[in-house]
Design an enzyme around this catalytic site. Sequence first.
Site, PDB file in Angstrom:
ATOM      1  N   GLU A   1      45.099  19.007 -13.026  1.00  0.00           N
ATOM      2  CA  GLU A   1      45.924  17.865 -13.444  1.00  0.00           C
ATOM      3  C   GLU A   1      46.558  17.211 -12.241  1.00  0.00           C
ATOM      4  OE1 GLU A   1      49.720  15.812 -14.781  1.00  0.00           O
ATOM      5  OE2 GLU A   1      49.407  17.339 -13.287  1.00  0.00           O
TER       6      GLU A   1
ATOM      7  N   SER B   1      48.618 -17.811 -31.292  1.00  0.00           N
ATOM      8  CA  SER B   1      48.481 -17.773 -32.757  1.00  0.00           C
ATOM      9  C   SER B   1      47.554 -16.658 -33.241  1.00  0.00           C
ATOM     10  CB  SER B   1      48.029 -19.133 -33.277  1.00  0.00           C
ATOM     11  OG  SER B   1      46.746 -19.426 -32.767  1.00  0.00           O
TER      12      SER B   1
ATOM     13  N   HIS C   1      42.587   0.886 -24.058  1.00  0.00           N
ATOM     14  CA  HIS C   1      43.555   0.678 -25.143  1.00  0.00           C
ATOM     15  C   HIS C   1      44.220  -0.691 -24.985  1.00  0.00           C
ATOM     16  CE1 HIS C   1      46.402   1.686 -28.263  1.00  0.00           C
ATOM     17  NE2 HIS C   1      45.922   2.914 -28.364  1.00  0.00           N
TER      18      HIS C   1
ATOM     19  N   GLY D   1      51.840   2.456 -11.797  1.00  0.00           N
ATOM     20  CA  GLY D   1      51.263   3.803 -11.777  1.00  0.00           C
ATOM     21  C   GLY D   1      51.557   4.567 -13.047  1.00  0.00           C
TER      22      GLY D   1
END
Length: 744
Positions: free
Chosen positions: A393, A627, A685, A695
């Site tokens: 990680e 719109s 996303h 970051g």
Amino acid sequence: MKYYLTLLVCAFSLNTFAQTKTITGFTKENAETEIKAEEKFDSYLKASNLDEWMKKLTAKPHHLGSATGKQYAEFIRDQFKSWGYDAQIETYKVLFPTPKVRLLELTGPTKYTATLEEPALKEDATSGKTAEQLPVYNAWSPDGDVTGELVFVNYGVPADYEYLERLGIDVKGKIVIAKYGGSWRGIKPKVAQEHGAVGCIIYSDPMQDGYFQGDVYPKGPFRNQNGAQRGSVLDMPIYPGDPLTPDVGATADAKRLEQSAAGNLIKIPVIPISYKDAEPFLRALSGPVAPERWRGALPFTYHIGPGPAKVHLKLSFDWKMVDCHNVIAKIAGSELPDEWIVRGNHHDGWVNGAADPISGMVSVMEEARALSELMKTGWKPKRTIVYCGWDGEEPGLIGSTEWAEHHAQELQQKAVAYINTDGNGRGFFGAGGSHTLEKLINEAGRDVIDPQTGVNVIERRKSADASNAATTKAKKDILAKPGLTISALGSGSDYTPFIQHLGVPSMNIGFGGEDDGGEYHSVYDSYDLYKRFKDPKFEYGVVLAKTAGRITMRLANADVLPFDFKAFHRTVNGYMNEVMTLLETTRETTEVENQMITEKRYLLSADPTQKYIPPVKKDEVPFLNFSSLQNAVAALEKAANQYSELAAANPKPNTNLANLNKLLYQAEQKLLIADGLPGRPWFRHSIYAPGLYTGYGVKTLPGIREAIEQRDWKQAQDQIENAGKAISAYTEQINSASKILMLR
Ligand SMILES: [Zn+2]
């Protein structure tokens, strides 16, 4: 003291309140069974286990690629096996540079060679040097041998370079020194490189986490003069994970990029240093005095430069392939084995890594052990639970990203949600995530008691928020709200590949705020420091297990998955208003700024004895058409309200729950944009992303917001259409779910 007593009095009434417990997604009968199971689960949790495992898992350095890291992964796997989980290690082959040469010297006007060392302390048993210990460095700095004049650039974010421009200071061909803070560290060399700097030094100013904040280690927990912050400078907002295998799992036979083609590697050498090492460099600068907001807590006047300080920075690394060991432990669902609740924390640390990440990892382990005890009494998860201990990680979310990419299809089919934790400590509950999970998080927190005050963890956090709120209005707003508003996720831990790449509903939760210190990513993030200053009795490790355990159990056994689309609508509507306001304020600011420039106001206000270069005029801000987004958000509101009304009634026995639940948990995938965000297709996303120039910090409606910030009006309009389309597809999915509930 008074504060504490007030809370105890409150505790009484708040607990009485919670007598009539309902749990969203459970029939009344099943909710009662669930609550009983949760109480039993709590009774199995033992703080002493967390203590024992932390001691074991922090005895030696355990970074990605280390022999100890592998042993720890095996230990964690074996524990899960002993509790009855189907546990294995999934290994990936990833690039991971470690230092060979680290030389940083001041060559003029005075001479100094940085020590780049964190000495052993007799009060800290694991602070002594070992062969396996990674020295102070920034992973993914390239090899380099550069010399140049030094320039102090404050935090090294874009606004700081704008200020330098006003002073007529150019960093081209120079080496910059930036302090930690103000952005994620990887942004500093990236922005320096964009401005033509040839090298970058990042130092820990005592104002940030050293003596300005409190007593330094070993007297207190704050960073002492020798502590330095290791860390990754991968350009993570482009893509995280192994730089050579974007989009695919880094299996042994994966197709790999040439290192020179990896899009997330920076190009200038960079090194982190302590404030003891930084002091001679900063002292040797002259030129303009740094403005007040740039100054730190070192005992001299901060100057910007450039020079006369001259710096030589020489770095080289061993660019080797290493094994990345993820622990994956499953317990199959009794009724819905193909619906997965994924629960993870990383196990690798930069050095001994007690707070980051072992405090979270041992809590996950105890949660899993207690669940296995509960299963012995007959409780079963309806859905499959997958516990994950991630490796790598720290260098760049490597283990979780490679696993998520490798199993992308399966995860998009099966993953109901991803629950992440990382470092944990004493203090207040914090939660971020997909806003459809806000209600679930609040309901779980409602049923967990804060060990220091006796109120539930939501009320304790709310009390802190209200107490710290800057204005009376803000206090009123917090007090009036029934629960906590969760934050949006940017990046900085292992949820990123799940939510931002795969569209799996995700959350990141933890406790902290009364555990401040300066040990982050240093050799002093140790068992000894943790026991004295972070969570001495491991009570917050247990509270985290109670909270995350409840969330896991409720997701595993809900009749109807407890997604709350109303909370999501409310949140997205807020984001939409923000970006519309952002465009308006940008327009107004541009008009006023351009007038200031035309009328030479800045020039006339500047000290004529100092160099000052006024800014240039900017293009006018056009009107954009929101719109399609507004209509999409309005339709979402209707769909969310309708679904919530239908779901409030218990589903009839003939309701097709399997189809319904799948529509619910896969809805978030509809928010993905197929081509991804501009310039970074890995991030898909449409609602949440880490900022290109922050970051870890989140940008919501990122495509639109960043295009406005970068004044790319055409792109902003395109991104409005993209977000509108994604939200419309999402709304359709909610309406399909409603249709199932109407068929009764
Ligand atoms: Zn961590």
